[in-house]
Design a protein around this motif. Structure first.
Motif, short mmCIF file in Angstrom:
data_model
loop_
_atom_site.label_atom_id
_atom_site.label_comp_id
_atom_site.label_asym_id
_atom_site.label_seq_id
_atom_site.Cartn_x
_atom_site.Cartn_y
_atom_site.Cartn_z
N VAL A 348 1.75 52.75 -42.98
CA VAL A 348 1.71 51.62 -42.17
C VAL A 348 0.34 51.32 -41.50
N ARG A 349 -0.12 50.39 -41.58
CA ARG A 349 -1.29 49.87 -41.09
C ARG A 349 -1.16 48.92 -39.55
N ARG A 350 -0.12 48.23 -39.77
CA ARG A 350 0.40 47.43 -38.37
C ARG A 350 1.87 47.57 -38.26
N VAL A 351 2.06 47.79 -37.09
CA VAL A 351 3.40 47.84 -36.58
C VAL A 351 4.29 46.63 -36.89
N ARG A 352 3.52 45.70 -36.85
CA ARG A 352 4.54 44.35 -36.87
C ARG A 352 4.79 43.93 -38.32
N ASP A 353 4.07 44.93 -39.29
CA ASP A 353 4.63 44.75 -40.93
C ASP A 353 5.89 45.33 -40.92
#
Length: 434
Positions: A348-353
């Motif tokens: 996961v690079r961005r939590v919002r993903d």
């Protein structure tokens, strides 16, 4: 020299002036002697330590015990042991004292004729008969008769003596409508006096400030961490709420208003609201008080910890997204954190993903620390479990298919017309062999 009776009758000396002359002679005879100090020394010599009936207080005030009441006079035990003090019962302002009551007072003067100390009760209004009985800083009762033409203050009377109270001296706060005080009786302090010009200026504000200061000293002497106090919300700021506790203000930080997370104090409090608070921290030198509202509310962490354990699955709502993870509200006032490493089995690079605010999610509790109010949550473990379960189901399905195929092959019907062998046909092998 002996006085002729006729001359004496004709002169009729003023009794008030005569008393003043006697006091002046007594003062000259006593020189620079400090009456209060002398009485204090006498008490030390005559009374054992710890048995004094009066206690010295800041500002020259003292505290003593009512020993008797005769008519309009209240007698008080005063340090010294040789004489008592007397207070006019009128200074109790309608509250009849009892023997054994404790009162605060100041020593006004000594009455040699009666061997008594003339006392003034702290904060009490003194009686005034004429201009000669008025003195600076005296506390008096005045009747408001009107408002002056320029509306800059109140017209007052003190026992028939006319005076004035500037609008800035009426109250601690700003007075917009002075008419509301007309016909009221107010207690005030004499702040300016000119007998020759018949000029009398009073201040109710000065008296209020003095009383507030006395209350403030008493307040700081009595307040302790852990006490429950009642106050009024005076101001709301993004970082907290200021509460008037009577003699001082305290601050309720926004984090101490509720167990749940709030964005602004106006979500919980309103200006003018009466609240009960717990004293959390004190700084007497800086005159700072930190208060807590939520300490009087049931701690939701206790119930949550009793009903949930690590490994439990629970549903919640994503409340905040940060770079390192997502906060999930599991119950009112209870939040846990899904670290970014626990969001998915994939990188996961961005939590919002993976999640967004307001999204309802099912998570697993990895760790629960009620004392630190921390909960570690995971989406990944549930996702890994679901993937493992799916793979197991797929494997089981494939195995079932293979078993079914083998069973069908083993149980297929045999054709009776089918003959084995290769008959009379010749097979030619490579290289010409047969």
């Amino acid at each position: 020299m002996p006085l002729d009776r006729k001359d004496f009758a004709a002169s009729k000396p003023n009794k008030r002036q005569l008393d003043a002359d006697i006091e002046a002679e007594l003062a000259a005879a006593m020189g620079s002697m400090d009456v209060t100090a002398a009485l204090g020394n006498a008490e030390t010599q005559q009374k054992p330590v710890g048995t004094a009936a009066a206690v010295s207080l800041p500002g020259g005030r003292k505290r003593g015990t009512v020993v008797s009441i005769h008519g309009k006079d209240v007698f008080v035990d005063v340090p010294g042991g040789r004489s008592q003090g007397v207070l006019p019962i009128l200074q109790f302002e309608g509250k009849t004292p009892k023997v054994g009551d404790t009162v605060e007072f100041s020593i006004e003067r000594y009455d040699p004729a009666n061997g008594l100390l003339i006392l003034t009760m702290t904060g009490a209004a003194q009686q005034v008969s004429d201009w000669s009985s008025v003195a600076l800083h005296m506390i008096v009762e005045c009747k408001v008769t009107g408002v002056n033409k320029n509306r800059t203050g109140l017209l007052v009377e003190v026992s028939g003596i006319k005076g004035f109270m500037p609008i800035s001296q009426i109250d601690l706060g700003r007075v917009e409508d002075p008419d509301q005080f007309i016909n009221q009786t107010l207690k005030a302090e004499v702040i300016e006096l000119d007998r020759a010009e018949r000029n009398l200026i009073l201040s109710r504000k000065a008296l209020q400030e003095r009383e507030r200061e006395a209350q403030r000293e008493k307040f700081w002497a009595e307040i302790e961490v852990g006490q429950t106090r009642t106050g009024t919300v005076r101001n709301l700021q993004p970082f907290g709420a200021f509460v008037d506790l009577g003699a001082a203000d305290g601050l309720i930080p926004v984090s101490e208003m509720a167990w749940k997370r709030i964005n602004h104090p106006n979500e919980v409090l309103t200006i003018g609201q009466r609240v009960e608070v717990v004293v959390k921290r004190l700084d007497p030198d800086a005159r700072r008080i930190s208060l807590s509202l939520k300490q009087l509310l049931a701690n939701p962490w206790d119930a949550f910890a009793a009903n949930n354990r690590p490994g439990a699955r629970i549903k919640g709502t994503v409340t905040r997204i940060t770079e390192f993870g997502a906060f999930v509200e599991l119950a009112p006032g209870i939040e846990g954190l899904i670290h970014i490493s626990e969001l998915s089995t994939d990188r996961v690079r961005r939590v919002r993903d993976v999640v967004t605010e307001g999204q309802e999610v099912e998570v697993q509790i990895l760790n629960l620390d009620p004392e630190a109010k921390r909960i570690a949550l995971s989406l990944k473990t549930l996702q890994a479990g679901a993937e493992a379960a799916q793979e197991a189901a797929e494997d089981a399905e494939q195995e079932a298919d293979r078993a079914a195929a083998a069973e069908r092959l083993a149980n297929r019907p045999i054709n009776p017309n089918l003959r084995g062998g290769i008959g009379s046909a010749r097979i030619v092998l490579p290289g010409g062999g047969q």
